[in-house]
Write an enzyme that holds these catalytic residues in place. Structure first.
Site, PDB file in Angstrom:
ATOM      1  N   CYS A   2     -77.936  90.701  10.101  1.00 51.43           N
ATOM      2  CA  CYS A   2     -78.963  89.696   9.812  1.00 51.43           C
ATOM      3  C   CYS A   2     -80.112  90.229   8.954  1.00 51.43           C
ATOM      4  O   CYS A   2     -80.504  91.383   9.069  1.00 51.43           O
ATOM      5  CB  CYS A   2     -79.588  89.188  11.100  1.00 51.43           C
ATOM      6  SG  CYS A   2     -78.423  88.641  12.324  1.00 51.43           S
ATOM      7  N   ARG A  27     -76.191  93.174   3.267  1.00 47.02           N
ATOM      8  CA  ARG A  27     -76.155  93.625   4.656  1.00 47.02           C
ATOM      9  C   ARG A  27     -75.012  92.970   5.436  1.00 47.02           C
ATOM     10  O   ARG A  27     -74.652  93.435   6.510  1.00 47.02           O
ATOM     11  CB  ARG A  27     -77.479  93.268   5.340  1.00 47.02           C
ATOM     12  CG  ARG A  27     -78.657  94.011   4.776  1.00 47.02           C
ATOM     13  CD  ARG A  27     -79.946  93.450   5.308  1.00 47.02           C
ATOM     14  NE  ARG A  27     -80.081  93.675   6.728  1.00 47.02           N
ATOM     15  CZ  ARG A  27     -80.864  94.590   7.272  1.00 47.02           C
ATOM     16  NH1 ARG A  27     -81.584  95.360   6.513  1.00 47.02           N
ATOM     17  NH2 ARG A  27     -80.951  94.734   8.569  1.00 47.02           N
ATOM     18  N   TRP A  74     -75.759  87.112  10.951  1.00 49.12           N
ATOM     19  CA  TRP A  74     -74.448  87.713  11.247  1.00 49.12           C
ATOM     20  C   TRP A  74     -74.228  87.416  12.713  1.00 49.12           C
ATOM     21  O   TRP A  74     -74.905  87.966  13.587  1.00 49.12           O
ATOM     22  CB  TRP A  74     -74.512  89.214  10.974  1.00 49.12           C
ATOM     23  CG  TRP A  74     -73.205  89.934  11.003  1.00 49.12           C
ATOM     24  CD1 TRP A  74     -72.338  90.109   9.953  1.00 49.12           C
ATOM     25  CD2 TRP A  74     -72.623  90.624  12.116  1.00 49.12           C
ATOM     26  NE1 TRP A  74     -71.259  90.856  10.352  1.00 49.12           N
ATOM     27  CE2 TRP A  74     -71.402  91.183  11.676  1.00 49.12           C
ATOM     28  CE3 TRP A  74     -72.999  90.812  13.437  1.00 49.12           C
ATOM     29  CZ2 TRP A  74     -70.573  91.915  12.505  1.00 49.12           C
ATOM     30  CZ3 TRP A  74     -72.167  91.544  14.265  1.00 49.12           C
ATOM     31  CH2 TRP A  74     -70.967  92.087  13.802  1.00 49.12           C
ATOM     32  N   ASN A 100     -83.714  88.799  14.356  1.00 49.65           N
ATOM     33  CA  ASN A 100     -82.620  89.781  14.351  1.00 49.65           C
ATOM     34  C   ASN A 100     -82.633  90.492  15.691  1.00 49.65           C
ATOM     35  O   ASN A 100     -83.713  90.769  16.214  1.00 49.65           O
ATOM     36  CB  ASN A 100     -82.829  90.850  13.271  1.00 49.65           C
ATOM     37  CG  ASN A 100     -82.694  90.300  11.875  1.00 49.65           C
ATOM     38  OD1 ASN A 100     -82.351  89.142  11.698  1.00 49.65           O
ATOM     39  ND2 ASN A 100     -82.987  91.124  10.890  1.00 49.65           N
ATOM     40  N   GLY A 101     -81.468  90.822  16.204  1.00 50.80           N
ATOM     41  CA  GLY A 101     -81.414  91.536  17.482  1.00 50.80           C
ATOM     42  C   GLY A 101     -80.735  90.674  18.523  1.00 50.80           C
ATOM     43  O   GLY A 101     -80.111  89.656  18.206  1.00 50.80           O
ATOM     44  N   GLU A 481     -61.968 109.494   5.962  1.00 46.81           N
ATOM     45  CA  GLU A 481     -62.918 108.719   5.165  1.00 46.81           C
ATOM     46  C   GLU A 481     -62.196 107.912   4.082  1.00 46.81           C
ATOM     47  O   GLU A 481     -62.529 106.753   3.833  1.00 46.81           O
ATOM     48  CB  GLU A 481     -63.974 109.665   4.560  1.00 46.81           C
ATOM     49  CG  GLU A 481     -64.985 109.036   3.614  1.00 46.81           C
ATOM     50  CD  GLU A 481     -65.809 107.903   4.205  1.00 46.81           C
ATOM     51  OE1 GLU A 481     -65.777 107.686   5.427  1.00 46.81           O
ATOM     52  OE2 GLU A 481     -66.468 107.196   3.419  1.00 46.81           O
ATOM     53  N   LYS A 485     -62.347 103.842   3.812  1.00 44.19           N
ATOM     54  CA  LYS A 485     -62.797 103.123   2.617  1.00 44.19           C
ATOM     55  C   LYS A 485     -61.796 102.033   2.258  1.00 44.19           C
ATOM     56  O   LYS A 485     -62.165 100.908   1.947  1.00 44.19           O
ATOM     57  CB  LYS A 485     -62.957 104.065   1.412  1.00 44.19           C
ATOM     58  CG  LYS A 485     -64.175 104.950   1.383  1.00 44.19           C
ATOM     59  CD  LYS A 485     -65.472 104.269   1.043  1.00 44.19           C
ATOM     60  CE  LYS A 485     -66.223 103.795   2.223  1.00 44.19           C
ATOM     61  NZ  LYS A 485     -66.824 104.616   3.189  1.00 44.19           N
ATOM     62  N   GLU A 488     -61.911  99.159   4.807  1.00 43.67           N
ATOM     63  CA  GLU A 488     -63.151  98.382   4.749  1.00 43.67           C
ATOM     64  C   GLU A 488     -63.150  97.353   3.626  1.00 43.67           C
ATOM     65  O   GLU A 488     -63.551  96.217   3.827  1.00 43.67           O
ATOM     66  CB  GLU A 488     -64.353  99.311   4.515  1.00 43.67           C
ATOM     67  CG  GLU A 488     -64.803 100.078   5.714  1.00 43.67           C
ATOM     68  CD  GLU A 488     -65.965 101.006   5.390  1.00 43.67           C
ATOM     69  OE1 GLU A 488     -66.969 100.963   6.099  1.00 43.67           O
ATOM     70  OE2 GLU A 488     -65.873 101.784   4.417  1.00 43.67           O
ATOM     71  N   HIS A 504     -45.984 114.208  14.748  1.00 40.60           N
ATOM     72  CA  HIS A 504     -46.104 113.760  16.142  1.00 40.60           C
ATOM     73  C   HIS A 504     -46.279 112.245  16.244  1.00 40.60           C
ATOM     74  O   HIS A 504     -46.864 111.760  17.202  1.00 40.60           O
ATOM     75  CB  HIS A 504     -47.277 114.488  16.812  1.00 40.60           C
ATOM     76  CG  HIS A 504     -47.115 115.974  16.801  1.00 40.60           C
ATOM     77  ND1 HIS A 504     -46.180 116.625  17.574  1.00 40.60           N
ATOM     78  CD2 HIS A 504     -47.727 116.928  16.072  1.00 40.60           C
ATOM     79  CE1 HIS A 504     -46.253 117.937  17.332  1.00 40.60           C
ATOM     80  NE2 HIS A 504     -47.178 118.134  16.418  1.00 40.60           N
ATOM     81  N   LYS A 603     -73.893  96.131   6.571  1.00 39.07           N
ATOM     82  CA  LYS A 603     -74.354  97.414   6.032  1.00 39.07           C
ATOM     83  C   LYS A 603     -75.025  98.246   7.107  1.00 39.07           C
ATOM     84  O   LYS A 603     -74.789  99.436   7.225  1.00 39.07           O
ATOM     85  CB  LYS A 603     -75.319  97.158   4.872  1.00 39.07           C
ATOM     86  CG  LYS A 603     -75.884  98.413   4.233  1.00 39.07           C
ATOM     87  CD  LYS A 603     -74.798  99.176   3.510  1.00 39.07           C
ATOM     88  CE  LYS A 603     -75.261 100.476   2.920  1.00 39.07           C
ATOM     89  NZ  LYS A 603     -74.133 101.394   2.682  1.00 39.07           N
TER      90      LYS A 603
END
Ligand code: G6P
Length: 608
Positions: A2, A27, A74, A100-101, A481, A485, A488, A504, A603
């Site tokens: 948010c 964000r 969000w 927000n929160g 990483e 990427k 995402e 394995h 974000k």
């Protein structure tokens, strides 16, 4: 996650609020809305869609009020739809709020307010605050806010307007980032400096529990104990150009290409060849603790957690101190043992990630020392840690972290060097490390010049729905990483594995349709990774390798390869990550994905 923007001044608020929301789009959000004080009323527009749709709606309404608040949501409580989009109103539409929160006791508060006759219109936790303020209102919203918020459990960054006090806007913060911008005959509220940087770089950081009242001319702030606080105005050094695309198609591509410069900025003034060490001024106060540290704990989330994994290899190799790496979300809830001689580092690009902040609080609660590695200056983690190091990567707008990651790894390398030199790392070895670190920006520049080669490899991979990333040693976290990427931004299922672990389990997945990206640059375990590649080849997997320039052996085994310059192994994670960032980017573009705002991602994740 948010975003909040608020404005009071002598210009029409709508264009300023919309511009602010657009700058917060990165964000991540799923609905947007705004409220304007207009001729004694509060006018609201909201949409489930994008800020662009909100803009079209408000253009039709032609509001001209000079004070207002706006939000990108969000969803946490209540699905993303128009009804649940902020702002939310009280029963009489006197008060509008954006938040927000998370309000943790909203169920109890809602029941209490409904019993008193309040009627709720949304499924959100936020709406309780509007009704609570309505219920408590004593003629001064500045005073009432403190009274109402004392009843709230949870986290909030919020902005409020009331038609009963039309010449003011209000803000409050607890656990969610919120700043105030001081302008000329105008003042601003924002959850992120990017929203208001166009108008001012004079910023006031609100502390937890503080409530603020803004008019065109003044900003008054009161602490949780209802005492007026004189707040320091801080100058932000980021410029508007830094948060714009600068001719690139996406922020992510711009940020990948900025890495030569961002890494140079991370290093600037911090290396000392004579003494073969790094000087990190932010940590000076804790040098004595660092000298005697028996164990280092690195904790973070997402991409920052991957940098921590590389940090473990670096610190153990260069400084010989045992390191533990932990997801911040796990660390904070599992009664971690923090000894007197331990040092905890929290790593966060945004400095606002709720779980990482939780790990910081848990460490402090246990009496431990917590040092931060952050990018955003003045962020909550940067302010609440005992001391810390800024990575100076510049603003990162693309949701998928790129330049912040390489700068985090670089800072961790400098920390490892500094710790090593305080212990047993010989001067000559220290100097070799300094020399290697200085070469990084140019090496990164060399890799970036071959962007077109990666594009071709991406064209071949874009049709696949799975991928495996393998690496060993320093390049195992790089494999993680690289896979993250790709997941995402292109929504391709990807797994990162230590190459030897492939036998394995993941080897069962390998067939003619499985691309395997192997980070196979030359180091002490080069021969071992070659055997792993042979195992993939034997099962007809598609091999894409990242190899050291001139390596013919792995080139021959690979279907596609990308050459990087030869580097010492402790530098290789930074260099080898670059082609993987580009690969994910070009696959995502080819698949038509929304690179800078991938679905469902935010974000900075300011809720648990
Ligand atoms: C989110 C972002 C990631 C980031 C992670 C941790 O999930 O989408 O890119 O790595 O948060 O963020 P931080 O700001 O704490 O590094």
């Amino acid at each position: 996650m948010c975003g909040i923007v608020g404005y009071i001044g002598n210009k029409s608020a709508v264009p300023i609020l919309i511009d602010g929301l657009k700058r917060l789009e990165y964000r991540g959000y799923d609905s947007a809305g705004l409220a304007i004080l207009e001729n004694g009323s509060i006018m609201i527009e909201k949409t489930k869609g994008k800020v662009q749709e909100l803009q079209e709606l408000v253009e039709e309404s032609s509001f001209s009020g000079t004070a207002g608040i706006a939000h990108t949501r969000w969803a946490t409580h209540g699905e993303p739809n128009r009804k649940n989009a902020h702002p939310h109103l009280d029963c009489n539409s006197d008060i509008a709020i954006v938040h927000n929160g998370i309000i943790e006791n909203y169920v109890a508060l809602k029941k209490y307010l409904e019993d008193k006759g309040h009627v709720f219109k949304s499924d959100t936790d936020t709406e309780v605050i509007a009704h609570l303020i309505e219920d408590d209102y004593n003629g001064s919203l500045f005073e009432t806010l403190a009274i109402s918020l004392a009843k709230v459990e949870g986290t909030y960054g919020l902005a409020v307007i009331s038609k009963k006090e039309p010449d003011k806007i209000f803000a409050a913060r607890k656990g969610s980032p919120l700043i105030i911008g001081k302008g000329k005959k105008a003042n601003y509220i924002a959850s992120d400096v990017a929203a208001i940087l166009r108008y001012t770089n004079e910023i006031i950081y609100l502390e937890d529990g503080e409530v603020a009242e803004l008019t065109c001319e003044d900003i008054s702030v009161k602490s949780e104990d209802n005492i007026h606080v004189r707040k320091k105005i801080q100058q932000i050094s980021w410029s508007l150009a830094m948060i714009e695309k600068d001719g690139f198609e996406h922020f992510m591509l711009k940020e990948i290409h900025e890495q030569k410069t961002s890494l140079l900025n991370t290093l600037r003034g911090r290396l000392n060849y004579e003494e073969g060490t790094a000087r990190l001024d932010g940590l000076i106060k804790y040098i004595e603790y660092l000298k005697k540290a028996q164990r280092i704990i690195l904790t973070a989330c997402g991409t920052s957690w991957h940098s921590a994994l590389i940090g473990e290899y670096l610190i153990e190799e260069l400084a010989g101190i045992p390191v533990e790496v932990e997801y911040a979300s796990e660390f904070r809830y599992r009664s971690p043992i923090i000894n007197q001689d331990d040092i905890v580092f929290v790593i966060s690009q945004s400095g606002e990630t709720a779980d990482t902040l939780g790990a910081l609080h848990e460490t402090k609660r246990k009496g431990g020392i917590v040092l931060g590695i952050c990018n955003v200056v003045g962020s909550t983690i940067a302010r609440e840690n005992n001391a810390g190091v800024y990575i100076h990567a510049g603003p990162e707008i693309g949701v998928a972290s790129t330049k912040a990651f390489t700068s985090q790894v670089l800072v961790l390398t400098m920390i490892a060097l500094m710790l090593g030199r305080m212990r047993n790392l010989p001067l000559e070895r220290g100097r070799e490390v300094v020399k290697a670190l200085r070469e990084i920006p140019d090496l990164v520049g060399e890799v970036l010049k071959k962007d077109e080669e990666i594009k071709k490899i991406a064209d071949l991979l874009a049709g696949h729905n799975n991928a495996l990333y393998l690496g060993r040693g320093y390049n195992f976290p790089v494999a993680l990483e690289g896979a993250l990427k790709l997941k995402e931004i292109s929504y391709v299922h990807a797994e990162g594995y230590p190459a030897a672990e492939m036998k394995h389990g993941p080897i069962a997945l390998i067939d003619t349709k499985m691309p395997v990206i192997v980070i196979a640059t030359k180091d002490a375990i080069y021969e071992k990774i070659m055997s792993n590649i042979a195992e993939i080849k034997a099962r007809q997997g598609i091999i894409v390798s990242i190899i050291t320039r001139g390596d013919t052996k792995i080139k021959e085994l690979s279907d596609n390869y990308f050459e990087v310059p030869s580097t010492p192994n402790f530098i290789s994670p930074i260099i080898n990550t670059i082609p993987l960032q580009l690969l994910a980017y070009y696959v995502a573009v080819k698949r038509g994905c929304h690179v800078d705002q991938p679905r469902n991602l935010a974000k900075s994740v300011t809720v648990e």
